[in-house]
Design an enzyme around this catalytic site. Structure first.
Site, mmCIF file in Angstrom:
data_model
loop_
_atom_site.group_PDB
_atom_site.id
_atom_site.type_symbol
_atom_site.label_atom_id
_atom_site.label_comp_id
_atom_site.label_asym_id
_atom_site.label_seq_id
_atom_site.Cartn_x
_atom_site.Cartn_y
_atom_site.Cartn_z
ATOM 1 N N GLN A 110 0.851 -1.205 0.000
ATOM 2 C CA GLN A 110 0.000 0.000 0.000
ATOM 3 C C GLN A 110 0.886 1.254 0.000
ATOM 4 O O GLN A 110 1.756 1.412 0.861
ATOM 5 C CB GLN A 110 -0.919 0.040 1.221
ATOM 6 N N TYR A 191 -6.265 11.075 3.877
ATOM 7 C CA TYR A 191 -4.894 11.377 3.480
ATOM 8 C C TYR A 191 -4.883 12.139 2.148
ATOM 9 O O TYR A 191 -5.930 12.554 1.675
ATOM 10 C CB TYR A 191 -4.048 10.089 3.474
HETATM 11 C C1 LIG Z 1 -3.931 -0.673 13.804
HETATM 12 C C2 LIG Z 1 -4.611 -0.242 12.542
HETATM 13 C C3 LIG Z 1 -3.857 0.337 11.539
HETATM 14 C C4 LIG Z 1 -4.455 0.693 10.331
HETATM 15 N N1 LIG Z 1 -3.669 1.168 9.316
HETATM 16 C C5 LIG Z 1 -4.188 1.345 8.085
HETATM 17 C C6 LIG Z 1 -3.344 1.627 6.981
HETATM 18 O O1 LIG Z 1 -2.116 1.688 7.091
HETATM 19 N N2 LIG Z 1 -3.932 1.811 5.777
HETATM 20 C C7 LIG Z 1 -5.298 1.727 5.604
HETATM 21 O O2 LIG Z 1 -5.781 1.896 4.487
HETATM 22 N N3 LIG Z 1 -6.108 1.426 6.638
HETATM 23 C C8 LIG Z 1 -5.587 1.209 7.862
HETATM 24 N N4 LIG Z 1 -6.402 0.811 8.891
HETATM 25 C C9 LIG Z 1 -7.801 0.475 8.611
HETATM 26 C C10 LIG Z 1 -7.923 -1.031 8.328
HETATM 27 O O3 LIG Z 1 -7.280 -1.393 7.123
HETATM 28 C C11 LIG Z 1 -9.394 -1.489 8.224
HETATM 29 O O4 LIG Z 1 -10.012 -0.820 7.168
HETATM 30 C C12 LIG Z 1 -10.149 -1.226 9.510
HETATM 31 O O5 LIG Z 1 -9.444 -1.710 10.634
HETATM 32 C C13 LIG Z 1 -11.525 -1.887 9.457
HETATM 33 O O6 LIG Z 1 -11.412 -3.265 9.385
HETATM 34 P P1 LIG Z 1 -11.743 -4.185 10.691
HETATM 35 O O7 LIG Z 1 -13.134 -3.825 11.119
HETATM 36 O O8 LIG Z 1 -11.615 -5.575 10.175
HETATM 37 O O9 LIG Z 1 -10.728 -3.830 11.728
HETATM 38 C C14 LIG Z 1 -5.848 0.502 10.142
HETATM 39 C C15 LIG Z 1 -6.601 -0.064 11.172
HETATM 40 C C16 LIG Z 1 -5.996 -0.454 12.352
HETATM 41 C C17 LIG Z 1 -6.809 -1.124 13.415
#
Ligand SMILES: Cc1cc2nc3c(=O)[nH]c(=O)nc-3n(C[C@H](O)[C@H](O)[C@H](O)COP(=O)(O)O)c2cc1C
Length: 403
Positions: A110, A191
């Site tokens: 990414q 972003y």
């Molecule tokens: C610790 C953490 C770091 C994340 N970092 C990113 C990232 O680097 N890039 C991104 O697009 N989303 C990031 N997200 C969002 C996740 O990719 C994802 O969309 C979000 O956690 C929802 O999914 P879930 O309900 O399965 O946790 C992050 C989420 C968490 C919890």
């Protein structure tokens, strides 16, 4: 041909040049575990610990998406985030990619530019850049970085736009050189690209602002340049059409992201990655739904990803993320809105998530306090876990990243 009713998360699928054995994907997760470069204090390098983390989550024929990876120092803005713009960083990523491939997995990188969501002290004393000189309201702080007000960003000139697109192209070439299976543009979560897409942030009056088409121009041009550089089957993009994170309160969401998806559908991309409307970085699913209520009352019948599926067409696979767990992981696939499902927080807490989902074993709950490093004991909550509680059904939809 397999009937849609028969397809589920365990049905193989072709994504770009990858023959996936299943559709459960590691969502991009910033974990801030990189090592500070000895060559430049503003750059961070992938390390052995990260290799262990990614390798543990790799499965034969499974897709991993890396954490967001800055394409330059100017694009950065947190401690511990490994970019992909120096030889030292490439070397680190190469060992990770090779280890994932050895396990039979696939991995996309990414690519990221934080825009106004950083601080000059983190990017070599340069002013953060954005679509316009509209700052974030509030203060910025991070582990090891004391709270300071967000700065007024500089509005990017045409040259800065072209230079940034060059940085993305170079980072994508770097990713290909070390063996990544593709790249995913981070086009959401407030972003840089989102700062062009949202009308409350983008106040430009040139070709990059003022209308839906103009606000989408920067991202579409970048996608086109990336497709020309590495081929569309290696290019993917992540979008958050219903995102509020990063003070993204722009208008015309359905129209704008439908237009954008309509354009993206023409490239033959590996996939488009969309976040579910219910998910927000700071609000629970219930709070998010009420925040989107206005949109529903304005005559939008259903706040869902369905319009974007329609705009993209059937030939571009959709990855969806946000609030998925064992109970609902097949919903989007079964109702035809998406093709793959990305898991974030469950993958943080369960390195063997794929096996657990498949064999219906219980899942551990995540510990938010260990999401974002750097820590002195970086491995804890990352590759090493102490005693953990089991997740209960519904946890994933309650308080979101703040929980
Ligand atoms: C610790 C953490 C770091 C994340 N970092 C990113 C990232 O680097 N890039 C991104 O697009 N989303 C990031 N997200 C969002 C996740 O990719 C994802 O969309 C979000 O956690 C929802 O999914 P879930 O309900 O399965 O946790 C992050 C989420 C968490 C919890």
């Amino acid at each position: 041909m397999t009937k849609i009713q028969e397809v589920d998360i365990w049905t193989p699928i072709q994504i770009g040049d990858c023959h996936l054995a299943h559709r459960a994907v590691l969502a991009p997760l910033t974990r801030n575990r990189g090592t500070r470069s000895v060559e430049d204090e503003h750059t961070w390098v992938p390390n052995e610990l990260m290799k262990t983390y990614y390798t543990e989550r790799a499965t034969p024929g499974g897709l991993l998406i890396t954490e967001a990876t800055p394409v330059s120092i100017r694009a950065s803005g947190l401690y511990g985030i490994p970019g992909n713009f120096t030889e030292e960083q490439q070397k680190g990523w190469k060992t990770i990619v090779s280890a994932v491939h050895t396990k039979g997995g696939y991995i996309f990188n990414q690519l990221w530019h934080q825009g106004r969501t950083t601080h000059s002290a983190l990017i070599g004393d340069k002013t953060p850049e954005s679509s316009s000189n509209v700052p974030i309201d509030g203060t910025f702080q991070w582990n090891g970085f004391s709270a300071r007000p967000y700065e007024v960003p500089v509005a990017m000139t045409k040259k800065a736009i072209l230079d940034t697109q060059d940085d993305f192209v170079q980072a994508a070439k770097n990713a290909m050189a070390v063996g990544f299976d593709g790249i995913e543009i981070h086009g959401g979560n407030g972003y840089l690209f989102d700062q062009f897409l949202h009308s409350n942030i983008n106040t430009r009056t040139d070709d990059y602002g003022g209308s839906i088409e103009n606000r989408c121009r920067f991202i579409i041009e970048t996608v086109e340049k990336l497709c020309n550089a590495i081929g569309p089957s290696k290019v993917a993009i992540r979008l958050t059409p219903f995102g509020l994170f990063g003070q993204t309160y722009g208008s015309d969401r359905l129209q704008q992201w439908s237009y954008l998806c309509g354009q993206l559908g023409k490239f033959g991309l590996a996939y488009v990655h969309l976040i579910e409307p219910r998910f927000d970085e700071l609000k629970s699913a219930y709070e998010k739904q009420s925040a989107l209520k206005d949109m529903v009352e304005q005559g939008v019948e259903e706040v869902s990803l369905r319009p974007f599926r329609k705009a993209l067409g059937e030939s571009t696979p959709i990855v969806t993320a946000g609030g998925f767990g064992p109970q609902n992981m097949n919903d989007g696939i079964k109702n035809g809105v998406s093709d793959l499902v990305a898991f974030g927080r469950y993958f943080v807490a369960n390195p063997d998530l794929i096996d657990r989902l498949k064999s219906k074993k219980p899942l551990y709950k995540w510990d938010r306090s260990r999401f974002y490093g750097p820590f002195d004991d970086n491995e804890f909550g990352y590759t090493v876990f102490g005693e953990r509680e089991l997740a209960s059904e519904g946890d994933i939809l309650k308080a979101q990243l703040a929980d």
